[in-house]
Design a protein around this motif. Sequence first.
Motif: not given
Length: 267
Positions: A79-86, A88-93, A143-147
Amino acid sequence: MRKMWFGLGLIALLIGMSLGAVSAWRGQPGPNPYTQQGAVQTAPMLNSTLTSYYSDLSQEEIDGLLYMREEEKLARDVYLTLYEIYGLQIFYNIAQSEQTHTDTVLSLIEKYNLTDPASDEIGVFTNPDLQALYDQLVEMGSQSVVDALKVGALIEETDIVDLQERIAQTDNEDIKQVYESLMAGSENHLRAFVSQLEAYGVTYEPQVVSEDYYQSVINSAPAHGFRGPMWTTQPAQDTGIVTGIMNAFRHAWGWMNGLAQRVGIPI
């Protein structure tokens, strides 16, 4: 001109949604309404009487604790890695919630004088299967935010199933309570990811848990969470009306922005 009026309309609706949510949240007790828009509740508070509980562990129970310590870390790291990419607050939370989860398992590891397998470095794991899984999940989510949101839901499904198996393998009361607590947290996280996917117009289909179990989770209210160190009881704290409005506005804005993008009028 049409875009301008559409944007103004969305902003008005956004303010109304934010104020309404804050009023409802502060007006009476119940599940935090922000959970469905990305704010995350952690697992339920643990029983403080477990500080005096002790039981010899089987090798299966030891292996389970060591595995779950790194599995909860895996969720946090992804989630931290995906937050760095996008961004998107949900990943940080949810990463913050997963930090609490992995720390909770660490408390049991330390209580029973076991050797902690977890590395301090993000994306590094002692268990080779979890290392390979982390690499695969990050690749999928990139790949994408949905993915990425689907990866989040998949992680929580996997965590639930693994916890169910570990619960069945132990008769140790403090391990059971921790695992049940973490499972409730994973159910909350699954609801949050599914809600975010719905905001992008995506209907999520369960990949690991059964359809019946999935529906029971999605259609049930979020469990209240604990905050702070394990084995302590802390009352819920009022974060204040200003913070409440800001949180509501931020999460409502994310939902409205997703809607605007889908109809082709970004704001």
